[in-house]
Write a protein that holds these residues in place. Structure first.
Motif, PDB file in Angstrom:
ATOM      1  N   PRO A 286       0.793  -1.222   0.049  1.00  0.00           N
ATOM      2  CA  PRO A 286       0.061  -0.123   0.007  1.00  0.00           C
ATOM      3  C   PRO A 286       0.816   1.210  -0.046  1.00  0.00           C
ATOM      4  O   PRO A 286       1.907   1.243   0.506  1.00  0.00           O
ATOM      5  CB  PRO A 286      -0.888  -0.248   1.389  1.00  0.00           C
TER       6      PRO A 286
ATOM      7  N   LYS B 161       0.689   5.664   0.441  1.00  0.00           N
ATOM      8  CA  LYS B 161      -0.401   6.941   0.443  1.00  0.00           C
ATOM      9  C   LYS B 161       0.111   8.130  -0.236  1.00  0.00           C
ATOM     10  O   LYS B 161       1.355   8.017  -0.627  1.00  0.00           O
ATOM     11  CB  LYS B 161      -0.108   7.475   1.983  1.00  0.00           C
ATOM     12  N   ALA B 162      -0.770   8.865  -0.479  1.00  0.00           N
ATOM     13  CA  ALA B 162      -0.105  10.158  -1.283  1.00  0.00           C
ATOM     14  C   ALA B 162       0.884  10.916  -0.566  1.00  0.00           C
ATOM     15  O   ALA B 162       0.698  11.239   0.422  1.00  0.00           O
ATOM     16  CB  ALA B 162      -1.231  11.058  -1.472  1.00  0.00           C
TER      17      ALA B 162
ATOM     18  N   ASP C  43       3.964   9.447  -0.156  1.00  0.00           N
ATOM     19  CA  ASP C  43       4.959   8.470   0.055  1.00  0.00           C
ATOM     20  C   ASP C  43       6.027   8.161  -1.150  1.00  0.00           C
ATOM     21  O   ASP C  43       5.921   8.665  -2.284  1.00  0.00           O
ATOM     22  CB  ASP C  43       4.327   6.998   0.206  1.00  0.00           C
TER      23      ASP C  43
ATOM     24  N   ARG D  96      -1.361   9.784  -5.294  1.00  0.00           N
ATOM     25  CA  ARG D  96      -2.618   9.227  -4.708  1.00  0.00           C
ATOM     26  C   ARG D  96      -2.449   8.172  -3.751  1.00  0.00           C
ATOM     27  O   ARG D  96      -1.223   7.436  -3.644  1.00  0.00           O
ATOM     28  CB  ARG D  96      -3.409   9.003  -5.912  1.00  0.00           C
ATOM     29  N   ASP D  97      -3.416   7.778  -3.157  1.00  0.00           N
ATOM     30  CA  ASP D  97      -3.318   6.580  -2.022  1.00  0.00           C
ATOM     31  C   ASP D  97      -3.669   5.492  -3.180  1.00  0.00           C
ATOM     32  O   ASP D  97      -4.452   5.534  -4.092  1.00  0.00           O
ATOM     33  CB  ASP D  97      -4.563   6.612  -1.156  1.00  0.00           C
TER      34      ASP D  97
ATOM     35  N   TRP E  11      -2.342   0.946  -4.108  1.00  0.00           N
ATOM     36  CA  TRP E  11      -1.390   0.003  -4.072  1.00  0.00           C
ATOM     37  C   TRP E  11      -0.435  -0.065  -5.302  1.00  0.00           C
ATOM     38  O   TRP E  11      -0.823   0.267  -6.391  1.00  0.00           O
ATOM     39  CB  TRP E  11      -2.002  -1.479  -3.855  1.00  0.00           C
TER      40      TRP E  11
ATOM     41  N   ASP F 208      -5.939   1.616  -7.954  1.00  0.00           N
ATOM     42  CA  ASP F 208      -6.940   1.793  -6.763  1.00  0.00           C
ATOM     43  C   ASP F 208      -7.312   0.848  -5.872  1.00  0.00           C
ATOM     44  O   ASP F 208      -7.732   1.108  -4.735  1.00  0.00           O
ATOM     45  CB  ASP F 208      -8.378   2.277  -7.583  1.00  0.00           C
TER      46      ASP F 208
END
Length: 432
Positions: free
Chosen positions: A31, A33-34, A36, A54-55, A57, A80
């Motif tokens: 996963p 996160k925006a 990262d 964006r968040d 995977w 997504d």
């Protein structure tokens, strides 16, 4: 499952044809996160970190670590939804468009199209072009090993090595005066004398990234991390003498008994202390705004650099280093802060600053060490230096060459890498 592309189109306004993938911070299925860090790539100037927009995977990696990717190519994708094992990804519109514009050829296809057509313009990476220019090579005469005949650094290195071997062989074949034998004399085994680079306070050995590729052909280099910095973050020290001993021990472990020294700022002081120690045979010394030639130093900068915990704060202090803030690569402060957080050496740096620069003063005097040098010596100093006063250059002995650079601040290796490389090369070659 919809995916979105991970790409890089530019870095701080730098012109690029390709980037080199250095490291992926996550693996497919992880996963993100925006904001990262996802992947780090190397451009002609510096390392650039690409963050997730964006968040989601990480779904795909199209360019593995160590592979070169065209600018604009899709390096990987973010999904997504969490990818299921064996589930094919369905690229979204943006990913599909980017992939279509920059298709990733198979390795076999790349190899089959690696021959450049006669008369066509040589295709070369920016780094390869700079190296070729420094070595006086004609790109049109070099066969590239990259996709579609692209000339890469390894091709320049191979050409320079071949030219050196040919020159050595020609010398072997030339008989000495009075020698009539057609048999070449055996070549004496010889070990190259490396140029040892030592960075300044708060930096690490990667600060020489722009200079090393521009050095003259045949120059071997070793870049060391100071104690408490980079790969030596766990090593603590409280004096310039301790730093010299630790550097000397590491060079001895590497089998280095002779060296040319290049040091910047605190690294310049370390180079002088290393020369004074006498455990290493020094062939030449090049110092960039070195410490140890006067008591004055910008104490606020040292403290700010050691204690900064935000990108904004670090950016303000890093801007003090240069004559023109635009000389700093885009994202430099963010990359530097990540490195500090990764190594966990903030407290170590603060402790070193207190020991080496007590009460905002340089706690060591290496003027006599400089005066005692009996090898080619060169000082390079920016006239706009706001960290260590350029007036300290007046303590240089008469035998040392001194270069005061207009428009340059404290880090000539970043602000004027080509000139810095040229001056280092001239110093090294003057030593014979």
């Amino acid at each position: 499952m919809t995916t979105h592309p991970i790409t890089i189109d530019s870095a701080g306004g730098e012109y690029m044809e390709a980037v080199l993938v250095i490291a992926w911070a996550v693996k497919p299925g992880d996963p993100v996160k925006a904001g990262d860090l996802v992947v780090t790539v190397e451009t002609a100037k510096a390392a650039t970190e690409i963050e997730a927009d964006r968040d989601g995977w990480l779904a795909d990696i199209f360019f593995a670590e160590g592979q070169e990717a065209p600018v604009g190519a899709v390096l990987g994708t973010i999904a997504d939804e969490k990818p299921m094992a064996g589930q094919p990804a369905s690229p979204g519109p943006a990913a599909a468009a980017a992939t279509a514009a920059n298709p990733r050829e198979l390795v076999a296809d790349e190899a089959s199209s690696s021959i450049r057509q006669p008369g066509s313009r040589p295709i070369a990476s920016p780094l390869a072009r700079r190296l070729a220019a420094a070595a006086g090579l004609d790109l049109a005469a070099i066969s590239g090993s990259g996709p579609r005949g692209r000339i890469k650094k390894r091709d320049i290195d191979a050409t320079v090595a071949a030219r050196t071997n040919e020159r050595d062989a020609a010398v072997q074949r030339t008989p000495a005066p009075g020698q009539t034998s057609s048999v070449a004399a055996p070549t004496l085994a010889r070990q190259a004398v490396p140029v040892v680079f030592i960075h300044g306070f708060g930096a690490d050995r990667s600060v020489w990234r722009q200079v090393v590729p521009l050095l003259g052909s045949g120059i071997e280099t070793i870049s060391l991390d100071l104690p408490g910095h980079g790969g030596e973050a766990s090593t603590t020290t409280s004096s310039i003498e301790e730093i010299a001993f630790l550097l000397s021990d590491r060079l001895e472990e590497m089998g280095v008994g002779n060296a040319h020294l290049v040091g910047h700022s605190l690294g310049g002081a370390a180079a002088l202390a290393l020369a004074r120690l006498g455990r290493l045979a020094i062939r030449s010394v090049t110092l960039l705004a070195p410490g140890g030639l006067g008591p004055e130093i910008n104490a606020g900068f040292i403290a700010g650099l050691a204690r900064a915990t935000t990108v904004q704060a670090l950016e303000r202090w890093l801007a003090v280093m240069v004559g023109d803030p635009s000389a700093l690569p885009g994202g430099y402060a963010q990359a530097a802060l990540r490195q500090i957080e990764k190594t966990g050496n903030r407290d170590t740096l603060a402790a070193m600053a207190e020991s080496l620069f007590p009460d905002g003063t340089q706690g060591f005097d290496l003027g006599s060490a400089l005066a005692e040098l009996a090898v080619p010596t060169r000082l390079i100093w920016g006239r706009l230096d706001r960290i260590i006063p350029v007036a300290h250059a007046a303590r240089a002995p008469g035998f040392a060459a001194v270069h005061l650079l207009d428009g340059i601040g404290h880090v000539a290796q970043m602000e004027a890498p080509a000139l810095t490389a040229r001056l280092i090369t001239e110093t090294v070659r003057s030593a014979g």
